[in-house]
Design an enzyme around this catalytic site. Sequence first.
Site, PDB file in Angstrom:
ATOM      1  CG  HIS A 126       3.528 -25.714  11.422  1.00 19.72           C
ATOM      2  ND1 HIS A 126       3.379 -25.327  10.388  1.00 19.72           N
ATOM      3  CD2 HIS A 126       3.910 -24.442  12.323  1.00 19.72           C
ATOM      4  CE1 HIS A 126       3.546 -23.923  10.258  1.00 19.72           C
ATOM      5  NE2 HIS A 126       3.673 -23.372  11.480  1.00 19.72           N
ATOM      6  CE  LYS A 169      10.498 -26.032   9.909  1.00 17.40           C
ATOM      7  NZ  LYS A 169      11.441 -25.068  10.391  1.00 17.40           N
ATOM      8  CD  GLU A 215       8.064 -22.200  18.471  1.00 17.00           C
ATOM      9  OE1 GLU A 215       8.827 -21.463  17.328  1.00 17.00           O
ATOM     10  OE2 GLU A 215       7.061 -22.167  18.909  1.00 17.00           O
ATOM     11  NE  ARG A 273      -2.512   0.127   3.246  1.00 17.03           N
ATOM     12  CZ  ARG A 273      -2.897  -0.305   4.496  1.00 17.03           C
ATOM     13  NH1 ARG A 273      -4.318   0.173   4.692  1.00 17.03           N
ATOM     14  NH2 ARG A 273      -2.434  -0.769   5.529  1.00 17.03           N
ATOM     15  CE  LYS A 301       0.476 -21.063  11.001  1.00 17.98           C
ATOM     16  NZ  LYS A 301       1.218 -20.270  12.008  1.00 17.98           N
ATOM     17  CE  LYS A 341       5.034 -19.407  19.922  1.00 17.72           C
ATOM     18  NZ  LYS A 341       5.636 -20.039  18.667  1.00 17.72           N
ATOM     19  CG  ASP A 401       1.129 -20.124  16.077  1.00 16.88           C
ATOM     20  OD1 ASP A 401       1.094 -19.369  15.051  1.00 16.88           O
ATOM     21  OD2 ASP A 401       2.161 -20.253  16.735  1.00 16.88           O
ATOM     22  CG  HIS A 426       7.203 -22.976   7.886  1.00 23.89           C
ATOM     23  ND1 HIS A 426       6.369 -22.339   8.671  1.00 23.89           N
ATOM     24  CD2 HIS A 426       8.335 -23.057   8.455  1.00 23.89           C
ATOM     25  CE1 HIS A 426       6.787 -22.416   9.838  1.00 23.89           C
ATOM     26  NE2 HIS A 426       8.086 -22.693   9.853  1.00 23.89           N
TER      27      HIS A 426
HETATM   28  C1  BG6 Z   1       5.012 -20.113  12.762  1.00 20.49           C
HETATM   29  C2  BG6 Z   1       4.215 -19.970  14.110  1.00 20.49           C
HETATM   30  O1  BG6 Z   1       4.094 -20.979  11.736  1.00 20.49           O
HETATM   31  O2  BG6 Z   1       5.939 -21.474  12.929  1.00 20.49           O
HETATM   32  C3  BG6 Z   1       5.036 -19.630  15.108  1.00 20.49           C
HETATM   33  O3  BG6 Z   1       3.347 -18.972  13.628  1.00 20.49           O
HETATM   34  C4  BG6 Z   1       6.224 -20.528  15.322  1.00 20.49           C
HETATM   35  O4  BG6 Z   1       4.877 -19.222  16.122  1.00 20.49           O
HETATM   36  C5  BG6 Z   1       6.855 -21.004  13.920  1.00 20.49           C
HETATM   37  O5  BG6 Z   1       7.448 -19.931  16.074  1.00 20.49           O
HETATM   38  C6  BG6 Z   1       7.920 -22.089  14.272  1.00 20.49           C
HETATM   39  O6  BG6 Z   1       8.602 -22.533  12.833  1.00 20.49           O
HETATM   40  P1  BG6 Z   1      10.040 -22.834  12.933  1.00 20.49           P
HETATM   41  O7  BG6 Z   1      10.426 -23.077  11.327  1.00 20.49           O
HETATM   42  O8  BG6 Z   1      10.978 -22.032  13.611  1.00 20.49           O
HETATM   43  O9  BG6 Z   1       9.911 -24.313  13.508  1.00 20.49           O
END
Ligand code: BG6
Length: 478
Positions: free
Chosen positions: A235, A177, A211, A46, A143, A326, A230, A173
């Site tokens: 994932h 991997k 994480e 934008r 997402k 987390k 999330d 994503h």
């Molecule tokens: C994202 C989430 O899709 O994936 C995040 O929104 C998360 O909260 C992340 O930290 C983790 O991805 P990766 O590749 O670091 O394992």
Amino acid sequence: IPVDDFDLVIFGGTGDLARRKILPGLYRRFCSGQMPEHARIIGAARGEMDDAGFRDLIRDAIKEFAKKNDCDDEKIGAFLQRLHFVTIDAKGEGGWSDLRDLMRDGVVKAFYFSVAPSLFGDLAKRLHEFQIADDESRIVVEKPFGRDLATAKALNAGLAAHFDETQIYRIDHYLGKETVQNLMAVRFGNILFEPLWNAQYVDHIQITVAETVGVGGRGEYYDKSGAMRDMVQNHLMQLLCLIAMEPPSRFEPDSVRDEKLKVIRALEDIDHHHIVRGQYDATDTEQSYREDAGDPRSRTESYIALRCLISNWRWAGTPFYLRTGKKLKARTSEIAVVFKDAPHSIFGEDAGRHANVLTIRLQPNEGMTLKVTIKEPGPGGMRLIDVPLDMSFADALGEEADDIPDAYERLIMDVIRGNQTLFMRGDEVEAAWAWTDPLINGWEARNDVPKLYDAYSSGPEDAAMMLHREGRRWREVK
Ligand code: BG6
């Protein structure tokens, strides 16, 4: 091997994802020689900006987010020449004819919607109205793909009004991997594992995505989603599918996606005794989840552990324990297949009994370990011990391991190649929400309050208890 010539438009081209992942990823592909000579990347957003301003922004982004030894000023300069910028109003008319004039005919046209999902429908509509996209064009979406079944259906409908399913690339994503794809290679490229890959031989499976980061900085978004939306709905669900699915007949988009869909549809409902939600607590130096989220009464989970069952012939009765959170003790993602004990110990119970465990480490220290039982060396009679048969990608592949493309690089190149195998189909995403919705509705109706856990611990005690009650234990997060 270069892909076909393309024009890639990134809506949200100046945003966080574009700067952190998409453009540094494309730069790496450029350096590896995969980007055709005339291929172009057009940032669209934008704000007012010209090509030079966009190039400056992306130069900084590459320097900040690409690996240090990938950064070479000359190469970055050459890559930036491929970049253009158009100011666009997603909801109005502004900028769309400029974009149309910029696009070339006869090349692959791809449109990456790196914007809020509420704009997906508008963008799809304008691309058609202004005749920018054609029947061969591809759109890429990220997402969160909805926050429940109803919103996911609405997003799918908004896209389907202008694009065929074969043109829609929904990114998760994790599927990009290297190690996640390796799951399929391990399962279906070896004869060793598949005969044992069922309820008869597998005691249970643990999928862990731990994480160390908190939600600081993303608190506002995260507090509306939580770990279930999330991480689990997408994932962890994808990892579960790849581990549990039947062998597809070919490594082709619909063969693979049909099998994943069957797994999701076979997931049983989970009663609340088999769900543990947690929130990280404050430390002496860092804020609690609630402070990070900016809501002292937040009931959103920053941790979740679940016991899932898959109602089919292969897996009936085999628990799949999933957990993610987390601010845990370590950053580690792994899948552990814990096999049953040998049916009878010829060495007597004193020798000890040990189950085989196949662990697939997704990150970091990518690789695989198979825990096997051998005799403890020495004259002390027949006592059994466990030893690891260990393979790390870095050792096995040597320097080649450094060239493995990151998830985004690979997925974007797959879009240009027109290969949907590693992307989620619309029905798959909807099925995942259809399973997730009642679980979320259940804890909301119960006013469930997440259990506090110490930051940088292994998560709430209740999660350990959940397995303990079934005579099992989580693998250590380390
Ligand atoms: C994202 C989430 O899709 O994936 C995040 O929104 C998360 O909260 C992340 O930290 C983790 O991805 P990766 O590749 O670091 O394992």
